[in-house]
Design an enzyme around this catalytic site. Structure first.
Site, PDB file in Angstrom:
ATOM      1  N   GLU A 192      34.999  36.835  37.878  1.00  0.00           N
ATOM      2  CA  GLU A 192      36.189  37.152  36.828  1.00  0.00           C
ATOM      3  C   GLU A 192      37.295  37.065  36.507  1.00  0.00           C
ATOM      4  OE1 GLU A 192      37.259  41.530  37.360  1.00  0.00           O
ATOM      5  OE2 GLU A 192      38.106  41.208  35.755  1.00  0.00           O
ATOM      6  N   ASP A 249      36.320  42.670  39.452  1.00  0.00           N
ATOM      7  CA  ASP A 249      37.475  43.240  40.522  1.00  0.00           C
ATOM      8  C   ASP A 249      36.330  44.581  40.943  1.00  0.00           C
ATOM      9  OD1 ASP A 249      39.380  41.011  40.212  1.00  0.00           O
ATOM     10  OD2 ASP A 249      40.010  42.055  38.741  1.00  0.00           O
ATOM     11  N   ASP A 300      37.890  47.521  40.031  1.00  0.00           N
ATOM     12  CA  ASP A 300      38.635  48.524  39.357  1.00  0.00           C
ATOM     13  C   ASP A 300      37.800  49.023  38.119  1.00  0.00           C
ATOM     14  OD1 ASP A 300      39.034  45.493  38.003  1.00  0.00           O
ATOM     15  OD2 ASP A 300      40.880  46.134  37.993  1.00  0.00           O
ATOM     16  N   ASP A 322      38.007  47.795  34.613  1.00  0.00           N
ATOM     17  CA  ASP A 322      37.585  46.699  33.798  1.00  0.00           C
ATOM     18  C   ASP A 322      36.697  45.514  35.027  1.00  0.00           C
ATOM     19  OD1 ASP A 322      39.413  47.156  32.029  1.00  0.00           O
ATOM     20  OD2 ASP A 322      41.110  45.483  32.773  1.00  0.00           O
TER      21      ASP A 322
END
Ligand code: 0RA
Length: 670
Positions: A460, A533, A535, A537
């Site tokens: 990403e 990541d 998180d 997202d």
């Protein structure tokens, strides 16, 4: 459909002559020894018992179910003629069947030519069914039009009761022969016909009916004949209503007719805005017949058009379908042009564009249907082509002028399909030209070529991609950075997704092709590692990528080629030592275990970009230290559910699916 024995659903009624060939062969041998006298015999019901396949298709489950359809068709004919509005169908515990209608009742008086009761003629003479009786019917269903006498011939017992002219008359037969002559058994003010038959076990391989098959056919009949109420009782099954014990009773009655049918087809799908009420129109031509259309677009990318002629599902299509297809393509193109939705230079939308996502029922009732094709389920009447086309060109065009909002939605969808189709064509052209020579520029490929040894990291963001490129072992690790979010494949179709550059890059890098073209042996890497990541997202991007694989390359998952990288969440430093921590739980534990006065620092990694290349290598990429999650998928689920849940149109089942499969992800320490 829950059954498997007869391998068909409500279409069984139109399944045709599947079993004919074998049967005819046997009879043919015998026929060589027949003289004139025997041939006469063969013209009676004996012929039916000798070659049942010729009359009902087969002696398997399909043919068995045909018996019920044949009897019900007679009652439906009476309803279509306007004389009946209720049909009771009952399967008894011993698999005998009763069909009762409230029509005029089969005539019981002496037949002028045959000099026997007309009821007996109807039940013992071939082709003396629905059309019999002088005036006859305007239209008649029944695939083979063979009539109730065929059912009689193939039943070990058949009882018929007619209510007419104030009385009740009864007769009984065995294998088509009279065993109880006609007699009046009572009085009634009602009218109608009641037939009970026992399929002959000497003829049929099985005499057990499948509930769902019959239910589906009867429901279809009720949709196609909105004036008829069909009550289906299955005495072999218990009531579903605890308050009303007894046998299972289902009532099929649809005041909306084929409008209700099309809604039923679209159940569980998202219909286009403004189209919650289906489009309906009809056209009649006195000498030919009547044609009805009900249509409703949903947001899927496939078409479900069911075409019927005299209640028979014409699975092989025919003139009604051809006229319809011509008409709808013209209407939508004309509309798009006259409303400037299609530019002058642009090509017309194709038939497949305008019918994408369409659910449509076509029902034509005509005086003299001509059925053609292998299974006699192709309508041949040429005059219907023009009638169907002009009906659509008037009816649909009128609807669209009067309903501009749904009209625009329909055309917008069709235009989208067109553009996507054109993009795919381009994509395929370039693919052909490139012939896997050039790999996408963003891909930092590895030097080894053996897919068993090589890995592709899908990373990403460009910055993490940069770190990964520096950190990797370039001999066997390739890096593909993805910029931003990838297209939400959940909602787009295959065609549309291919116009996305990111998706194209991905497909080219993997080398397998997609969909029908997928070839696992062409995979350029046997480990494809999604590294996002830690998180929300990152989780979203991971979901989108998994959806992509589920939809377009399920084989990659089946082969166990897809993995998820596990970057650490924390770095815990105590004095000169440090450890990487992958979950909040472990962090708590680690801190609790520290000596009371220890000094420590915790670094929380919000994204891959916060790690330097060495850290990324150490924690997430180095084979001896990293933890990878292998994405697994249950085979049966793949076959069964992926198509409907993931390829489907509603978001909920898809979400559920992904959530379900997120749990199937299992740890793998390498
Ligand atoms: C022949 C002539 C008439 C009705 C029927 C047959 C008839 C057949 C079946 C089979 C099942 N239900 C049926 N209902 C009627 C017309 C009789 C008249 O003119 O009254």
């Amino acid at each position: 459909m829950a059954h498997s024995t007869n391998g068909t659903n409500s279409n069984a009624g139109s399944a045709g002559n599947a079993g004919t060939a074998g049967r005819a062969g046997t009879a043919g041998t015998n026929a060589a020894h027949y003289d004139e006298k025997d041939i006469q015999v063969l013209e009676g019901l004996e012929a039916v018992r000798k070659r049942p396949g010729m009359y009902i298709g087969s002696t398997g489950p399909r043919g068995l179910h045909h018996l019920i359809y044949e009897v019900v068709d007679n009652s439906i004919d009476e309803a279509m003629a306007g004389f009946a509005d209720r049909i009771d169908v009952t399967i008894h515990e011993d698999n005998s069947v009763t069909v009762l209608d409230n029509g005029r009742g089969i005539p019981v008086g002496k037949h002028p030519k045959m000099k026997i009761p007309t009821l007996e003629v109807v039940l013992t003479i071939l082709h003396a069914g629905g059309k019999f009786g002088g005036e006859g019917y305007k239209v008649s269903g029944g695939l083979h039009g063979v009539g109730i006498s065929v059912v009689n011939a193939l039943s070990s017992r058949l009882e018929v009761e007619v209510m007419r002219d104030g009385g009740i008359w009864a007769m009984a037969f065995s294998q088509g022969k009279v065993i109880q002559k006609i007699s009046q058994t009572g009085k009634t003010k009602k009218t109608g016909t009641k037939t009970t038959f026992w399929a002959d076990p000497e003829v049929f391989e099985t005499t057990v009916y499948d509930h769902d098959t019959i239910a589906s056919r009867l429901r279809e009949m009720a949709f196609l004949n909105k004036n008829v109420k069909i009550i289906f009782t299955d005495e072999r099954m218990p009531s579903e209503d605890a308050e009303a014990p007894g046998p299972l009773v289902e009532v099929y009655q649809y005041a909306g007719g084929i409008v209700d049918f099309v809604k039923y087809v679209n159940e569980g799908k998202n219909v286009l805005a403004g189209l919650s009420k289906p489009i309906y129109f009809t056209a009649t031509q006195e000498a030919v017949g009547e044609i009805e259309f009900a249509m409703q677009w949903n947001d899927t990318h496939y078409e479900t058009t069911l075409a019927f002629a005299n209640n028979i599902h014409t699975t092989e299509g025919g003139t009604h379908l051809e006229g319809f297809k011509n008409g709808i393509t013209r209407v939508l193109n004309d509309y798009a042009r006259s409303h400037s939705m299609l530019k002058e230079k642009e090509d017309n939308m194709a038939g497949e564009d305008v019918r994408s996502g369409l659910a449509c029922i076509i029902s034509v009732k005509l005086r003299e249907p001509q059925f053609e094709g292998q299974t006699k389920t192709k309508l041949g009447n040429t005059e219907i082509r023009a009638l169907a086309q002009s009906a659509v060109m008037q009816g649909l065009a009128e609807y669209m002028e009067e309903h501009p909002n749904p009209a625009r939605e329909i055309v917008k969808k069709a235009l989208e399909e067109k553009r996507v189709r054109e993009a795919v064509r381009k994509y395929k052209d370039t693919q052909r030209k490139q012939k896997e020579t050039s790999l996408p520029g963003k891909l930092a490929d590895c030097s080894l070529r053996d897919p068993e040894l090589t890995e592709l990291y899908i990373v990403e963001g460009d910055s993490a991609g940069g770190s990964a490129k520096q950190a990797r072992e370039r001999s066997f690790q390739a890096i593909l950075p993805l910029r931003g979010k990838i297209l939400n494949i959940e909602r787009a179709n295959l065609h549309r997704s291919l116009s996305s550059e990111t998706i194209n890059t991905l497909i080219t890098a993997l080398g397998t092709g997609i969909g029908d073209d997928f070839a696992a042996e062409k995979a350029r890497y046997h480990k494809v590692i999604i590294m996002t990541d830690a998180d929300v997202d990152g989780a979203h991007i991971r979901t989108l990528l998994l959806t992509f694989f589920f939809r377009f390359m399920p084989g990659m998952i089946e082969h166990g080629y897809i993995y998820i990288a596990q970057p650490p969440l924390y770095r815990l430093a105590v004095g000169r030592k440090h450890t990487y921590i992958y979950s909040d739980e472990t962090l708590k534990k680690e801190i609790a275990q520290l000596p009371p006065v220890s000094k420590y620092t915790i670094q929380r990694y919000k994204g891959l970009g916060e790690m330097d290349p060495e850290q990324l290598w150490e924690t997430t990429m180095e084979p001896s230290h990293r933890t990878l999650l292998q994405v697994m998928m249950d085979d049966a689920l793949l076959a069964d559910k992926v198509v409907s849940d993931l390829m489907g149109d509603q978001v909920e089942p898809r979400k559920e699916f992904i959530q379900r499969h997120a749990k199937d992800v299992r740890f793998l320490d390498i």
